[in-house]
Design a protein around this motif. Structure first.
Motif, PDB file in Angstrom:
ATOM      1  N   ARG A 159       0.833  -1.214   0.000  1.00 49.15           N
ATOM      2  CA  ARG A 159       0.000   0.000   0.000  1.00 49.15           C
ATOM      3  C   ARG A 159       0.863   1.258   0.000  1.00 49.15           C
ATOM      4  O   ARG A 159       0.566   2.223  -0.698  1.00 49.15           O
ATOM      5  CB  ARG A 159      -0.926   0.014   1.217  1.00 49.15           C
ATOM      6  N   ARG A 163       0.719   4.010  -2.894  1.00 52.85           N
ATOM      7  CA  ARG A 163       0.394   5.414  -2.579  1.00 52.85           C
ATOM      8  C   ARG A 163       1.441   6.351  -3.179  1.00 52.85           C
ATOM      9  O   ARG A 163       1.113   7.379  -3.744  1.00 52.85           O
ATOM     10  CB  ARG A 163       0.350   5.618  -1.064  1.00 52.85           C
ATOM     11  N   ALA A 217      -6.349  -0.557  -4.066  1.00 49.18           N
ATOM     12  CA  ALA A 217      -4.931  -0.222  -4.187  1.00 49.18           C
ATOM     13  C   ALA A 217      -4.332  -1.034  -5.325  1.00 49.18           C
ATOM     14  O   ALA A 217      -3.512  -0.555  -6.103  1.00 49.18           O
ATOM     15  CB  ALA A 217      -4.210  -0.521  -2.875  1.00 49.18           C
ATOM     16  N   TRP A 234      -7.503  -0.467   0.916  1.00 51.16           N
ATOM     17  CA  TRP A 234      -6.608   0.450   1.624  1.00 51.16           C
ATOM     18  C   TRP A 234      -6.519   0.154   3.117  1.00 51.16           C
ATOM     19  O   TRP A 234      -5.978   0.920   3.879  1.00 51.16           O
ATOM     20  CB  TRP A 234      -7.029   1.896   1.362  1.00 51.16           C
TER      21      TRP A 234
END
Length: 195
Positions: A16, A20, A132, A143
């Motif tokens: 994750r 991101r 994600a 997430w």
């Protein structure tokens, strides 16, 4: 034994964070180009399924864009429900007409219309969810809050569920746990993939 159960969770956390960061560094021109393609594919999917009622979400700036699609659905008489996070980990749903927005307890954009309970989603023809990453078997990495896994896992007659991701987020495999829910397909800037 404890290390075994923690392995998928720590793998998920690391993945994750990487995803991101990749989303954060996308350029504005990449986002715009990908957003236009995504919108068209979401419209195609909705039209192909003949969906008259959908559950979708209002994307944040770094997410693959769903806002133009949601606007198109509203303008074309398709009923749109948007999730509203609850403190108990469930999702309420609110009808959206493209007008006023607020934020839920997680800071996610939500409509200001009347809140419908968690079962309101049972009446939709298509569910569009954030992710994600998704693997080629349909396993979705969310997430980390579990809202969509709980919602999808509790539905008796679940309509098609498609995750919206960037092309590089469709991967060979993602770490998963027993509670994680699969999706029926993904919509990316390159197209629609059904599993």
């Amino acid at each position: 034994m404890e290390g075994m159960t923690d392995a998928p969770e720590s793998q998920k956390r690391a993945l994750r964070a990487e995803l991101r960061e990749r989303r954060r560094i996308r350029t504005a021109s990449e986002r715009e180009r990908e957003g236009t393609a995504l919108t068209q594919h979401l419209i195609d999917l909705t039209s192909d399924l003949g969906a008259r009622s959908i559950a979708a979400y209002l994307s944040l700036p770094e997410e693959p864009g769903t806002r133009d699609f949601v606007e198109w659905a509203c303008e074309n008489g398709i009923r749109v429900l948007i999730p509203v996070s609850r403190a108990d980990g469930l999702l309420d749903w609110a009808p959206y007409d493209g007008s006023d927005e607020d934020e839920d307890l997680l800071g996610m954009p939500t409509p200001t219309s009347e809140l419908l309970g968690p079962i309101a989603i049972n009446s939709v023809d298509l569910i569009v969810v954030p992710a994600a990453s998704v693997d080629r078997t349909g396993m979705r990495l969310g997430w980390g809050r579990g809202y969509f896994d709980k919602t999808l896992g509790s539905m008796e007659n679940c309509p098609p569920v498609y995750a919206v991701i960037f092309d590089d987020e469709l991967v060979d495999s993602v770490p998963s746990e027993r509670h994680d829910q699969r999706v029926d397909g993904v919509v990316t800037p390159s197209g629609i993939v059904a599993f």
